[in-house]
Scaffold this motif. Sequence first.
Motif, mmCIF file in Angstrom:
data_model
loop_
_atom_site.group_PDB
_atom_site.id
_atom_site.type_symbol
_atom_site.label_atom_id
_atom_site.label_comp_id
_atom_site.label_asym_id
_atom_site.label_seq_id
_atom_site.Cartn_x
_atom_site.Cartn_y
_atom_site.Cartn_z
ATOM 1 N N THR A 61 56.102 31.816 21.101
ATOM 2 C CA THR A 61 57.102 31.482 20.073
ATOM 3 C C THR A 61 56.665 31.938 18.683
ATOM 4 O OG1 THR A 61 56.189 29.263 19.674
ATOM 5 C CG2 THR A 61 57.912 29.462 21.344
ATOM 6 N N VAL A 104 61.081 34.747 21.488
ATOM 7 C CA VAL A 104 61.014 33.335 21.078
ATOM 8 C C VAL A 104 62.058 32.505 21.827
ATOM 9 C CG1 VAL A 104 61.244 31.744 19.132
ATOM 10 C CG2 VAL A 104 60.117 33.951 18.806
ATOM 11 N N PHE A 137 57.294 22.658 18.598
ATOM 12 C CA PHE A 137 57.764 23.928 18.034
ATOM 13 C C PHE A 137 58.044 23.769 16.544
ATOM 14 C CE2 PHE A 137 59.213 23.838 22.497
ATOM 15 C CZ PHE A 137 58.458 24.901 22.971
ATOM 16 N N SER A 161 65.116 24.591 19.229
ATOM 17 C CA SER A 161 63.744 24.067 19.140
ATOM 18 C C SER A 161 63.764 22.608 18.682
ATOM 19 C CB SER A 161 62.897 24.917 18.187
ATOM 20 O OG SER A 161 63.379 24.858 16.866
#
Length: 384
Positions: free
Chosen positions: A67, A75, A104, A128
């Motif tokens: 990521t 990502v 994240f 996320s």
Amino acid sequence: MSGQSLTDRITAAQHSVTGSAGSKTVCKATTHEVMGPKKKHLDYLIQCTNEMNVNIPQLADSLFERTTNSSWVVVFKSLITTHHLMVYGNERFIQYLASRNTLFNLSNFLDKSGLQGYDMSTFIRRYSRYLNEKAVSYRQVAFDFTKVKRGADGVMRTMSTEKLLKTVPIIQNQMDALLDFNVNSNELTNGVINAAFMLLFKDAIRLFAAYNEGIINLLEKYFDMKKNQCKEGLDIYKKFLTRMTRISEFLKVAEQVGIDRGDIPDLSQAPSSLLDALEQHLASLEGKKIKDSTAAIRATTLSNAVSTLASTGLSLTKVDEREKQAALEEEQALLKALKEQRLKELAKKPHTSLTTAASPVSTAAGSIMTTPAIDIFSTPSSSN
């Protein structure tokens, strides 16, 4: 960019050298190809989470590392892979994610490489946040709302009043994070965001089912609650009505992008008379003057509302059961194919004959007995 990039190939080769099969598969699942992670790679990673000798923190770190890539494709696919393992992997995986202080950190992510990068970066930031909230929810209640036992004897239906008033707001927060993905059918333009949407759709069905059951339990307890509890309960119910409207809009998007109508539940809203009854009961506890309503009318209103929400719950469960049945049939078909392939491989191999010299054994009477046929599946025994 289509196809695996040179960077993808080099990264996978590096993990081949170091012997990390899990990390190598993570790289293969999160290539620059504009398509969802391949099923074979996801299945392998699910298997990894079930192997006791696999290092779960290392597997998760491989996904976190991906990521940090500058490409929105890499990502986004890393988030999808993580979400897939949270849903279908061993519970050890989500337990580890929940134990971390941070997951994240993509609130400022932006791929400036092109117009599509700008568009997809918005959804990466929202996605996320949802995965972070899903892990936080698990940390707070020690179970996954999307996998919790449902029904009259389910977790949300049998909670005490105190625990229920603390737990339902946690579901609300997770539901809000999911609905904040806020995509419309015109924005589902590629295989990557479509894969994310499908996982969110399945989570939404199961999450709302648990939410709905929590509300049923709350309504059944409401008229026996203390004043402060009634105040909290009424606020929770009002928020539930708002979220029911929002999830209905979410399900319309699912229908527009081609999800089968039978896989979309029917959401029935409780009659407005229930809200009036709840507000009047709280007002009476606060000493305010209210219009008289008999206990019989109140009981009827409550019964009708619970019945309506129960029918919504039944619709949600049917959709969930259909998906489980489809997954089971797919797994059985795969096992059958593997079995047939194995039989074909065995048929191609040359047959080897097993010859054994049988020594005659003399008995006391001088007669001769031959040894019986050897059972190659039996455990070997020692002979004197």
